[in-house]
Design an enzyme around this catalytic site. Structure first.
Site, PDB file in Angstrom:
ATOM      1  CG  ASP A 168     -10.133  -2.432  -1.751  1.00 50.72           C
ATOM      2  OD1 ASP A 168      -9.792  -1.382  -1.173  1.00 50.72           O
ATOM      3  OD2 ASP A 168     -10.687  -2.452  -2.860  1.00 50.72           O
ATOM      4  CG  MET A 210      -9.332   4.004  -1.620  1.00 49.06           C
ATOM      5  SD  MET A 210      -8.099   3.553  -2.856  1.00 49.06           S
ATOM      6  CE  MET A 210      -8.041   5.043  -3.847  1.00 49.06           C
TER       7      MET A 210
END
Length: 782
Positions: A168, A210
């Protein structure tokens, strides 16, 4: 160097080597294995012992066989494998005091008082909690009779060092985290494939990626693929407006002739009232306005697979610095996190980084979205603004009063990944700021043949993912200056953007030096470095170098697999780069090459003999039927005498029958293919800065009655520059024009590290004394 520890029962006992534990915890990310390999081998080379803790904190709590001493050969082959081979697991028991008590017991029983943890903010927080409670835990272990004071005494303090591994890229105080770029590769590959079917059927695709609390993946994927819309948690759209605005924008594109629509949605996307924005909700909106729409959720393909070159090298270098951080730590030193700031490795306070990371989520929950953006790294905000300026047409007339520039865009030199992405961004930013982008086809030859035309918004719509050069490029530099000046004046070009390698850089210097003779060159001029060789002075990275590096790494992975299948084989792989060894060196680091032959270091018979001796010793020591293949990377210009074939023949002859050798010349596969995400992102960043640079240095005089456009005239030396990672400047004094490269190379100290990681454990070397002075300066130099 090793840390001496003596038993209180025997003052003459042999000193015990420093023992370093390492674990991977939380979600896996590609590059973890490269970090493990680096930590193990650097620690051993520094005279330490390394213990891998399997299953993360669960292994630390369970102990026993879950904590295993790693030798040099235990991490062979780790570089190219995704995920984490020492495994990861969620551990609820470690959250409790009893669990951490068991973890402390197992560490002390194994003689470990330093721990390198690889993971996200939860992993790093858990490690720092263990350190802060260490004195209390050791007292409890003595009090409970689990350990004696003599056992605990040598381990009075616990050293913690954190390496951030997260797809991330959501950790504060670092520009990038291990695994994020590989994940971006997976997304771009998927979106590029989806785009072709979207075009074929004139469909829209809503793609969920994501990023529950961080929109980095979604934003960078949108930039890298030219997506038409993006939703991220840090910049939520207005509740009452976004649906209408999105539909109107997409309908406008359709009416203009655009057939495909790509929308990227982070899984944590919200509106400004914190209401989740789901992919299927967007699909329903588009279907209502008669746009055939599909939803694709990429899921866990984003997390796995072979790490890209960037993540391998980042993880390797951070592993080096982590070991160094352990060895220089003191009981009073705050737990450090190995960070990347402006392409340099630094140590940041671990808990400060975790605290700032949590503040992003708190700011979003409080609807303080400006604060959330500020807490991200500066490139995040710049990237978002660049995305807006290259995605949505605002129909401005001009950005500098009533003046408009006629910006010529030209490609010069060999093709490089990112040239087209940079051109697309420059064209769209120019249009949005009221300028006219003029394409000059086929380099200066095309200019002299008047092969030019103005580009519009949709002309460059799908150029982001295209490799090569859509404008066409040649290696012809600016030689016929009189005719070039004549054509620039005839076409009314009053600003020039050159995209290319050393030829573009040299041409920029020639045009600048000729300003006194030709007024047509008294215009702002800027060069975007684009060459796989990464040899343009004034920048640490050129467009195309990352794409080429990944092409080499992909090929070497396949070659190494072939060599390993043959058990006892060495491949001499020739790579491009001209007189610059960047590709050979950084690819060598990423694939675990035995050695690298590059012009900066020279090549002698002595070096070849040393490498043959090493290979003989290494293959001779391998257990039967367990030998793996080895690679040697050779730059194409390193030596006229020791060619790729000659080196392979020497290896074959001197190998004493223990191994044979083969050659592989990668050739032009290093120039082609779709550009990597890093090159696409850099292309857009460079292009936006270039247009701003041209605007800043366009000094308008009074308009001529015979000209539609105002005259632009400047002889300011600063009005001609190379835009790069370091800034905007021409560094002629740092240039070796004969060898066509910069005199300074930030990566020059990487080669010793490549040799150390490949050879040290198979030689008679002694542990390295003192600081290796490798870790901090590898990503770039001051």
């Amino acid at each position: 160097m090793f840390t001496s520890k003596f038993s209180s029962n025997n003052a003459n006992a042999k000193p015990i080597k420093k023992r370093i534990g390492l674990l991977t915890s939380g979600g896996d990310s590609s590059g973890m294995n490269a970090a493990v390999r680096s930590i193990v081998r650097i620690a051993i080379s520094r005279g330490c012992e390394t213990y891998a803790v399997y299953e993360g904190y669960e292994g630390l709590v369970q102990g026993g066989d879950m904590i295993k001493k790693f030798e040099w050969s235990d991490v062979r082959g780790y570089l190219s494998i995704g995920g984490t081979l020492i495994r990861t697991a969620r551990c609820q028991s470690f959250r409790e005091h009893e669990g951490r008590l068991l973890a402390a017991y197992n560490l002390i029983k194994n003689g470990i008082d330093a721990l390198i943890v690889c993971g996200g903010d939860g992993t790093l927080t858990g490690a720092d909690t263990l350190r802060s409670e260490w004195p209390e835990l050791t007292k409890d272990l003595i009090k409970n009779g689990k350990l004696t004071e003599e056992e605990v005494a040598p381990h009075a303090n616990l050293t913690i060092v954190g390496i951030v591994c997260s797809i991330d890229n959501d950790m504060a105080l670092t520009d990038i985290t291990i695994g994020a770029v590989t994940s971006l590769h997976r997304i771009c590959e998927a979106v590029d494939s989806i785009s072709s079917t979207a075009f074929s059927h004139s469909r829209a695709f809503v793609i969920e990626v994501m990023g529950r609390h961080c929109g980095w993946l979604a934003l960078m994927a949108a930039i890298s693929t030219g997506a038409d819309y993006v939703f991220i948690p840090e910049r939520p759209p207005e509740t009452e407006k976004w649906k209408k605005e999105m539909c109107e924008s997409l309908e406008k594109q359709r009416k203009a002739g655009k057939r495909n629509t790509i929308i990227i949605v982070a899984e944590g996307a919200i509106d400004d009232n914190l209401k989740p924005i789901k992919a299927d909700d967007i699909r329903k909106l588009l279907v209502d306005v008669h746009i055939d729409t599909r939803v694709t959720t990429l899921g866990h393909i984003q997390r796995g697979g072979r790490p890209c070159a960037y993540d391998r090298n980042l993880a390797t270098l951070q592993g080096v610095e982590a070991v160094e951080a352990v060895l220089r730590a003191t009981p009073d030193t705050p737990s450090p996190m190995i960070s990347v700031r402006e392409n340099k490795l630094v140590c940041e306070p671990l808990m400060k980084a975790v605290e700032l990371t949590h503040q992003v989520g708190e700011a979003i929950a409080e609807k303080n979205f400006r604060r959330a953006m500020e807490l991200r790294d500066p490139e995040f905000s710049e990237g978002y603004e660049a995305y807006l300026s290259t995605t949505f047409m605002n129909n401005k007339t001009a950005s500098k009063g009533n003046h408009s520039l006629k910006i010529g865009i030209i490609h010069i030199g060999a093709p490089a990944g990112g040239m087209n992405a940079a051109t697309r961004a420059a064209v769209r930013v120019s249009i949005n700021r009221g300028h006219k982008p003029i394409a000059i086809y086929n380099g200066f030859t095309g200019l002299l043949n008047e092969n030019v035309r103005e580009l519009n918004w949709l002309d460059v719509d799908d150029w982001t993912s295209k490799g090569g050069s859509e404008l066409g490029t040649t290696k012809v530099e600016a030689n016929n200056l009189e005719l070039i000046a004549c054509q620039l004046q005839k076409q009314g070009i009053n600003a020039l953007l050159l995209i290319g390698g050393f030829e573009a850089y040299s041409s920029l210097i020639k045009l600048t030096e000729a300003r006194d003779k030709y007024p047509a060159f008294c215009i702002p001029m800027v060069c975007i470095p684009a060459t796989i060789s990464n040899n343009v002075p004034g920048t640490e990275f050129s467009l195309g170098s990352d794409t080429s590096l990944n092409a080499i790494v992909d090929s070497c992975d396949v070659i190494k697999q072939s060599a390993s299948a043959s058990r006892r084989r060495v491949f001499v792989v020739e790579v491009q780069g001209g007189n610059c060894g960047y590709l050979a060196v950084m690819a060598g680091l990423a694939v675990g090459a035995t050695n690298i032959y590059a012009p900066e270091y020279g090549l002698s018979l002595k070096t070849l003999q040393e490498d043959v001796n090493h290979l003989v010793r290494r293959f001779g020591a391998d257990t039967k039927r367990t030998s793996s293949g080895r690679l040697i990377l050779r730059n194409e210009r390193v030596s006229n005498t020791y060619t790729t074939d000659v080196i392979a023949n020497i290896m074959q002859t001197e190998g004493k029958g223990l191994f044979d050798s083969r050659t592989s010349i990668l050739g032009h596969i290093q120039q082609g293919g779709s550009p990597s995400p890093m090159d696409r992102i850099r292309a857009k960043t460079f292009a936006v800065k270039c247009v701003s640079f041209l605007e800043k240095h366009a000094h308008f005089s009074n308009p001529s009655e015979k000209m539609k456009l105002p005259e632009v005239y400047t002889k300011d030396p600063e009005s001609a520059a190379v835009i790069g990672i370091k800034g905007a400047q021409i560094l002629a004094e740092e240039t070796e024009f004969e060898k066509r490269k910069s005199k300074k190379a930030w990566w020059i100290n990487v080669k010793p590290l490549v040799e150390l990681l490949s050879k040290w454990g198979y030689s008679d070397s002694e542990p390295i004394e003192g600081d290796m002075n490798i870790g901090c300066d590898l990503i770039s130099s001051d």
